[in-house]
Every structure is written in structure tokens, then in C-alpha cells.
Design an enzyme around this catalytic site. Structure first.
Site, PDB file in Angstrom:
ATOM      1  CB  ILE A  10      -0.914   0.025   1.245  1.00 23.35           C
ATOM      2  CG1 ILE A  10      -1.623  -1.322   1.432  1.00 23.35           C
ATOM      3  CG2 ILE A  10      -1.942   1.165   1.153  1.00 23.35           C
ATOM      4  CD1 ILE A  10      -2.304  -1.485   2.788  1.00 23.35           C
ATOM      5  CB  SER A  26       2.522   8.734   6.818  1.00 20.21           C
ATOM      6  OG  SER A  26       2.036   9.660   5.875  1.00 20.21           O
ATOM      7  CB  ILE A  85      -7.775   6.325   2.766  1.00 16.30           C
ATOM      8  CG1 ILE A  85      -8.937   7.341   2.879  1.00 16.30           C
ATOM      9  CG2 ILE A  85      -8.250   5.037   2.115  1.00 16.30           C
ATOM     10  CD1 ILE A  85      -9.448   7.883   1.539  1.00 16.30           C
ATOM     11  CE1 TYR A 121      -7.297  14.592  -5.429  1.00 20.55           C
ATOM     12  CE2 TYR A 121      -9.654  14.963  -5.727  1.00 20.55           C
ATOM     13  CZ  TYR A 121      -8.617  14.205  -5.224  1.00 20.55           C
ATOM     14  OH  TYR A 121      -8.894  13.056  -4.517  1.00 20.55           O
TER      15      TYR A 121
HETATM   16  P1  NAD Z   1      -3.978  11.935   3.309  1.00 20.26           P
HETATM   17  O1  NAD Z   1      -3.367  13.225   2.954  1.00 20.26           O
HETATM   18  O2  NAD Z   1      -4.226  11.617   4.738  1.00 20.26           O
HETATM   19  O3  NAD Z   1      -3.164  10.718   2.680  1.00 20.26           O
HETATM   20  C1  NAD Z   1      -2.446  10.778   1.490  1.00 20.26           C
HETATM   21  C2  NAD Z   1      -1.119  10.100   1.721  1.00 20.26           C
HETATM   22  O4  NAD Z   1      -0.353  10.085   0.504  1.00 20.26           O
HETATM   23  C3  NAD Z   1      -0.310  10.828   2.782  1.00 20.26           C
HETATM   24  O5  NAD Z   1       0.124   9.900   3.743  1.00 20.26           O
HETATM   25  C4  NAD Z   1       0.827  11.418   1.989  1.00 20.26           C
HETATM   26  O6  NAD Z   1       2.012  11.541   2.741  1.00 20.26           O
HETATM   27  C5  NAD Z   1       0.961  10.401   0.881  1.00 20.26           C
HETATM   28  N1  NAD Z   1       1.757  10.889  -0.257  1.00 20.26           N
HETATM   29  C6  NAD Z   1       1.698  12.085  -0.891  1.00 20.26           C
HETATM   30  N2  NAD Z   1       2.645  12.160  -1.842  1.00 20.26           N
HETATM   31  C7  NAD Z   1       3.327  10.985  -1.806  1.00 20.26           C
HETATM   32  C8  NAD Z   1       4.422  10.447  -2.527  1.00 20.26           C
HETATM   33  N3  NAD Z   1       5.042  11.159  -3.482  1.00 20.26           N
HETATM   34  N4  NAD Z   1       4.843   9.186  -2.239  1.00 20.26           N
HETATM   35  C9  NAD Z   1       4.246   8.463  -1.274  1.00 20.26           C
HETATM   36  N5  NAD Z   1       3.227   8.929  -0.536  1.00 20.26           N
HETATM   37  C10 NAD Z   1       2.775  10.170  -0.797  1.00 20.26           C
HETATM   38  O7  NAD Z   1      -5.348  11.872   2.502  1.00 20.26           O
HETATM   39  P2  NAD Z   1      -6.362  10.661   2.189  1.00 20.26           P
HETATM   40  O8  NAD Z   1      -7.692  11.269   2.161  1.00 20.26           O
HETATM   41  O9  NAD Z   1      -6.114   9.492   3.064  1.00 20.26           O
HETATM   42  O10 NAD Z   1      -5.959  10.329   0.676  1.00 20.26           O
HETATM   43  C11 NAD Z   1      -5.682   9.030   0.198  1.00 20.26           C
HETATM   44  C12 NAD Z   1      -6.207   8.897  -1.223  1.00 20.26           C
HETATM   45  O11 NAD Z   1      -7.636   8.998  -1.209  1.00 20.26           O
HETATM   46  C13 NAD Z   1      -5.708   9.967  -2.191  1.00 20.26           C
HETATM   47  O12 NAD Z   1      -5.369   9.353  -3.423  1.00 20.26           O
HETATM   48  C14 NAD Z   1      -6.916  10.871  -2.370  1.00 20.26           C
HETATM   49  O13 NAD Z   1      -6.917  11.501  -3.628  1.00 20.26           O
HETATM   50  C15 NAD Z   1      -8.039   9.879  -2.234  1.00 20.26           C
HETATM   51  N6  NAD Z   1      -9.346  10.467  -1.880  1.00 20.26           N
HETATM   52  C16 NAD Z   1      -9.489  11.245  -0.758  1.00 20.26           C
HETATM   53  C17 NAD Z   1     -10.723  11.797  -0.468  1.00 20.26           C
HETATM   54  C18 NAD Z   1     -10.935  12.674   0.742  1.00 20.26           C
HETATM   55  O14 NAD Z   1     -11.949  13.389   0.789  1.00 20.26           O
HETATM   56  N7  NAD Z   1     -10.064  12.677   1.722  1.00 20.26           N
HETATM   57  C19 NAD Z   1     -11.812  11.557  -1.307  1.00 20.26           C
HETATM   58  C20 NAD Z   1     -11.643  10.740  -2.431  1.00 20.26           C
HETATM   59  C21 NAD Z   1     -10.398  10.209  -2.698  1.00 20.26           C
END
Ligand code: NAD
Length: 313
Positions: free
Chosen positions: A7, A11, A14, A153
Site C-alpha cells: 500500500i 502515514s 485512508i 485535482y
Molecule cells: P492523506 O493526505 O491523509 O493521505 C495521502 C497520503 O499520501 C499521505 O500519507 C501522503 O504523505 C501520501 N503521499 C503524498 N505524496 C506521496 C508520494 N510522493 N509518495 C508516497 N506517498 C505520498 O489523505 P487521504 O484522504 O487518506 O488520501 C488518500 C487517497 O484517497 C488519495 O489518493 C486521495 O486523492 C483519495 N481520496 C481522498 C478523499 C478525501 O476526501 N479525503 C476523497 C476521495 C479520494
């Protein structure tokens, strides 16, 4: 034998919840390789993983934007054998297009699009050779429907959806599965990080009206939507587990039934006018009545549309 799950972006949010949920599987069916760009940020994951850490869950550094980092990480996996790849790492970007530099926009594509493509390119050949494997991509409702002030985005998620829709056909021939998870709003740091960014924004190049529509009209309704319709990262983790445990996983997996009318609307009107005008009205005419609008949306979500989502339970 255990299925190896790798995965990205564990950190927080999700990715962290998926890693912990799978690592804590009672039958210990998964070996989770939880990866993150910066291992200094491991504490939250390590704490949530409890005694699975070092057992069903191991930690590796991986930056989806770096060829070297990806290659190094994957080569360190025993026989390069990964059964399930979960592409979760992603970044958001909000605001008027005029005030966002092309470099900022490219960073979003570097992570959300090319980052995922880089992972798939590295791992897919082994899966094809073995005629087995499952690739999961964390997309979004915004991978199917544009949302105002989320232009870039949304574009990055559309891009990855187009890529996956094309690839899925070929992969079927090799018995490799590919699934998109498409959440609506989720309460994670993602939301907080974007609010923080917005608070710091100075909007160079954007006119006063646009800035006002963004800050005073879009932002409050966006916060309302998160409040009214947001799911938890744990919900999304459970949906993801359902998808990987399905004997016949679906390609598209919306997780939030409140969003199915939005997608239905898109496909109901081939001119695109219905979507554009509905969003226009939501933003500019009913913005102050967002809660009422949300309730109407909830009523519109009839059971036949609801069945199209993958639910957490
Ligand atoms: P989050 O910011 O908590 O998690 C995103 C993670 O990706 C972070 O841990 C960040 O450090 C990591 N990341 C960023 N750049 C990176 C890189 N270059 N290499 C490795 N890791 C990297 O946010 P989240 O909401 O848990 O997002 C996870 C996924 O879910 C994303 O792809 C996001 O687009 C998607 N998503 C989020 C939402 C929402 O509303 N939060 C809705 C739909 C989809």
C-alpha cells in the site's frame, strides 16, 4: 498462505486505515507492506498497528514520485511477489486556476497520475507473468465528475481513470484484476491540509469576484458537504477490503450512496448541461441552503441507485 499487499501513502488517512485493517485480519490472511514517503512519519501507523507491527505488517520507504525509490522498495520484496497493490498516495489542490502555477499543477499529476502509473509499471509485469494479482487504485467521485475549484485535482483523477479503464481490458486477458475505489468526501488530513493551504493562499492573478466566489461561496459549502456527507477513512478501508475479498471484483466502486445521483445525472444527459447547471445552482443559488439541498439529494438517492455502491459493511 498469506497474500502480500503493498500500500502506498500509509502515514495517514485512508492508506493507514487500510494497512491496519488488513494487518489485523483475524485469520492472518494478509502480509501488509505499508509504505510511506518519509519514515519519520511512521509513529501514527506503528501505534495503530499495535502488535501486528513486525508480524503481519512491515514498513518500507517509498516515494511514488521517484523511480529509484519505487525500484528499491519493490526489489526488496521477496521474489518481487506482490498479490495486491493498493495505489493510495495522493495530493489535493484547490483554488482558482489563475492563481495556481503550472509547477503546482504538475506536482499533482506527478503524484496522483504518474505516481500510480510508476507503481503499476513496476509491479504489473510480475503479475502478468504469474497470471494473478489485483491492482487497486484510490480514485474519487471526482474521477468521474468535475467539481468547481477542484479543476486540476479532478483532471488528475480523470487521467488515472482513463488509464485504468484502458488497461483493465488487457489485464483481463492475463487474469490480473484492476479496481477503482471512488469515495466522496472522507474526513482525513487531506481535508485539513487543503484548508490550511487555502488559508495561506494569496490568489495572485485572480480577480476579486473569482476570489470571493471561491472563499465565500465555494469554501463554506464544501465544508458543509464534508460535514453532511463525509465518510471515515475506516469506511473506505472496509470498502477496499470488500473489493479485494470479492471473488469477482467490480471495476468501479463508489463508496458513498449519496453521490450516486451525481454520477447518474452525468450519464442521463449526454449534452452535459444537466450536470453543469445543477452544480451551478447548487453553488450560486442554493449555497446558503446547503443543508436543505443535501437532504433533497439524500431523498433522491433511491434504493436502486444505492445498490450500485460498495458499502463498508
Ligand atoms: P492523506 O493526505 O491523509 O493521505 C495521502 C497520503 O499520501 C499521505 O500519507 C501522503 O504523505 C501520501 N503521499 C503524498 N505524496 C506521496 C508520494 N510522493 N509518495 C508516497 N506517498 C505520498 O489523505 P487521504 O484522504 O487518506 O488520501 C488518500 C487517497 O484517497 C488519495 O489518493 C486521495 O486523492 C483519495 N481520496 C481522498 C478523499 C478525501 O476526501 N479525503 C476523497 C476521495 C479520494
Amino acid at each position: 498462505s498469506q497474500r502480500v499487499v503493498l500500500i502506498t501513502g500509509c502515514s495517514s488517512g485512508i492508506g493507514l486505515r487500510i494497512a491496519v485493517l488488513l494487518a489485523k485480519d483475524e485469520q492472518k490472511r494478509y502480509h501488509v507492506i505499508a509504505t510511506m514517503r518519509d519514515l519519520k512519519k511512521k509513529d501514527k501507523l506503528v501505534q495503530a498497528a499495535g502488535d501486528t507491527f513486525g508480524n503481519t505488517l512491515t514498513l518500507q520507504a517509498l516515494d511514488v514520485c521517484s523511480d529509484d525509490s519505487v525500484r528499491q522498495c519493490i526489489s526488496s520484496v521477496k521474489d518481487r511477489h506482490i498479490d495486491i497493490l493498493i495505489n493510495n498516495a495522493g495530493v489535493g489542490l484547490l483554488g482558482p486556476v489563475e492563481s495556481i502555477s503550472l509547477d503546482q499543477m504538475k506536482m499533482v499529476f506527478e503524484t496522483n497520475f504518474f505516481g500510480t502509473v510508476r507503481m503499476i509499471k513496476e509491479i504489473m509485469p510480475d503479475m502478468k507473468r504469474r497470471r494473478a494479482g489485483h491492482i487497486i487504485v484510490m480514485s474519487s467521485v471526482m474521477g468521474m465528475q468535475g467539481v468547481v475549484f477542484n479543476d486540476v485535482y479532478t483532471a488528475s483523477k480523470f487521467a488515472i481513470e482513463g488509464f485504468c479503464e484502458s488497461l483493465a481490458v488487457q489485464l483481463l486477458k492475463f487474469n490480473v484484476k484492476l479496481s477503482l475505489i471512488e469515495p466522496g468526501p472522507v474526513h482525513t488530513e487531506f481535508e485539513a491540509k487543503m484548508m490550511e493551504e487555502v488559508a495561506k493562499m494569496e490568489f495572485p492573478g485572480a480577480d476579486a469576484d473569482t476570489v470571493r466566489y471561491f472563499k465565500d461561496v465555494y469554501m463554506p459549502s464544501s465544508i458543509d458537504i464534508f460535514e453532511a456527507m463525509g465518510q471515515t477513512p475506516d469506511d473506505i478501508a472496509k470498502c477496499t477490503r470488500k473489493v479485494i475479498e470479492s471473488s469477482n471484483p467490480r471495476f468501479r466502486n463508489l463508496t458513498n450512496s449519496l453521490y450516486t445521483p451525481i454520477v447518474a445525472m452525468k450519464y442521463a444527459d449526454e449534452t452535459g448541461g444537466l450536470s453543469v447547471h445543477t452544480f451551478y445552482n447548487l453553488l450560486f443559488n442554493f449555497g446558503s441552503l446547503m443543508h436543505i439541498t443535501m437532504n433533497i439529494l439524500k431523498c433522491l438517492t433511491c434504493s436502486c441507485l444505492r445498490r450500485r455502491t460498495v458499502s463498508p459493511d
